[in-house]
Design a protein around this motif. Structure first.
Motif, PDB file in Angstrom:
ATOM      1  N   MET A  36      18.491 -26.030 -30.589  1.00  0.00           N
ATOM      2  CA  MET A  36      19.576 -25.411 -30.357  1.00  0.00           C
ATOM      3  C   MET A  36      19.199 -24.205 -29.459  1.00  0.00           C
ATOM      4  SD  MET A  36      22.692 -24.310 -32.745  1.00  0.00           S
ATOM      5  CE  MET A  36      22.117 -22.900 -33.511  1.00  0.00           C
ATOM      6  N   ASN A  58      18.082 -17.224 -28.508  1.00  0.00           N
ATOM      7  CA  ASN A  58      17.462 -17.971 -29.841  1.00  0.00           C
ATOM      8  C   ASN A  58      17.317 -19.210 -29.647  1.00  0.00           C
ATOM      9  OD1 ASN A  58      16.991 -18.720 -32.372  1.00  0.00           O
ATOM     10  ND2 ASN A  58      18.642 -17.394 -33.377  1.00  0.00           N
ATOM     11  N   THR A  60      15.983 -22.854 -31.012  1.00  0.00           N
ATOM     12  CA  THR A  60      15.616 -23.406 -32.258  1.00  0.00           C
ATOM     13  C   THR A  60      14.673 -24.796 -31.704  1.00  0.00           C
ATOM     14  OG1 THR A  60      17.095 -22.542 -33.442  1.00  0.00           O
ATOM     15  CG2 THR A  60      16.151 -24.602 -34.489  1.00  0.00           C
ATOM     16  N   HIS A 108      12.133 -20.667 -34.627  1.00  0.00           N
ATOM     17  CA  HIS A 108      13.290 -19.989 -33.964  1.00  0.00           C
ATOM     18  C   HIS A 108      12.591 -18.863 -33.107  1.00  0.00           C
ATOM     19  CE1 HIS A 108      16.086 -21.494 -36.642  1.00  0.00           C
ATOM     20  NE2 HIS A 108      15.606 -21.035 -37.742  1.00  0.00           N
ATOM     21  N   VAL A 110      12.985 -15.991 -30.626  1.00  0.00           N
ATOM     22  CA  VAL A 110      14.113 -15.006 -30.385  1.00  0.00           C
ATOM     23  C   VAL A 110      13.462 -13.833 -29.658  1.00  0.00           C
ATOM     24  CG1 VAL A 110      15.730 -13.301 -31.604  1.00  0.00           C
ATOM     25  CG2 VAL A 110      15.184 -15.571 -32.730  1.00  0.00           C
TER      26      VAL A 110
END
Ligand SMILES: *[C@@H]1O[C@H](CO)[C@@H](O)[C@H](O)[C@H]1NC(C)=O
Length: 149
Positions: A36, A58, A60, A108, A110
Motif C-alpha cells: 500500500m 507512507n 507499506t 511502514h 514513512v
C-alpha cells in the motif's frame, strides 16, 4: 435538517477525510513487495502538491531479504527524464523502519515530501526507491502528482 440531508452531509464528510490508497506503479521492487501507498493529504488523485507544503508518504511493504541499511532515492520524472529530488531524510532506518530489516517482515516506510516554492507548476511522476545494503530495491514505486501554487 431532514434525515436525507443528514445522510448526504455525513457521506461527504467521510469521503473527504477517508483518502483512498494512492494508485501506484511498481517500477521494480526486486527484493520486496509493496502492499500500500498512502499520501497525506491527498483527497483526490492525482495528488495535488501545493508549493510550500509538506506531504507525508507512507509505503507499506515486506522485505524478501535481510538488510542492515536502507536508503531512499527520489526522482521526479518529467517527460520521461528522471531528475533527482531532494528529501530531508534519506536514511530509511530513520523513516519509520526499525533496522536491521528482517526477511519476510512487514514495514511502514514513512517520510516527508517537501514541495519547494521554486518548483514549476507541472504534472510529473514521482519515483521513490528504497535500496538495501546491495543497492537493490526493497521497493520502487511511481505515482503521478500535480504541483500547484
Ligand atoms: C502507515 O500506514 C499503515 C497502513 O495503513 C498504518 O497502519 C500506519 O499507522 C501508517 N503510519 C503512519 C505514521 O501514518
Amino acid at each position: 435538517m431532514d434525515i436525507r440531508t443528514a445522510c448526504v452531509v455525513l457521506v461527504c464528510a467521510v469521503a473527504l477525510t477517508c483518502a483512498e490508497p494512492v494508485k501506484y506503479v511498481d517500477c521494480g521492487s526486486a527484493v520486496g513487495k509493496v502492499s500500500m501507498v498512502d499520501i497525506n493529504p491527498c483527497p483526490r488523485q492525482p495528488c495535488q502538491l501545493r508549493k510550500g507544503q509538506s506531504y507525508s508518504v507512507n509505503v507499506t511493504f515486506s522485505s524478501a531479504v535481510e538488510s542492515q541499511t536502507s536508503k531512499a532515492i527520489v526522482h521526479g520524472v518529467i517527460a520521461g527524464v528522471p531528475i533527482p529530488f531532494a528529501i530531508p531524510v534519506q536514511d530509511g532506518c530513520k523513516s519509520g523502519i526499525a533496522c536491521p530489516i528482517e526477511k519476510e517482515s512487514n514495514y511502514h516506510y514513512v517520510n516527508e515530501l517537501p514541495v519547494k516554492e521554486i518548483y514549476p507548476s507541472i504534472k510529473l511522476v514521482v519515483e521513490w526507491e528504497l535500496r538495501d545494503d546491495d543497492g537493490k530495491d526493497l521497493f520502487c514505486i511511481e505515482f503521478p502528482v500535480q504541483i500547484v501554487s
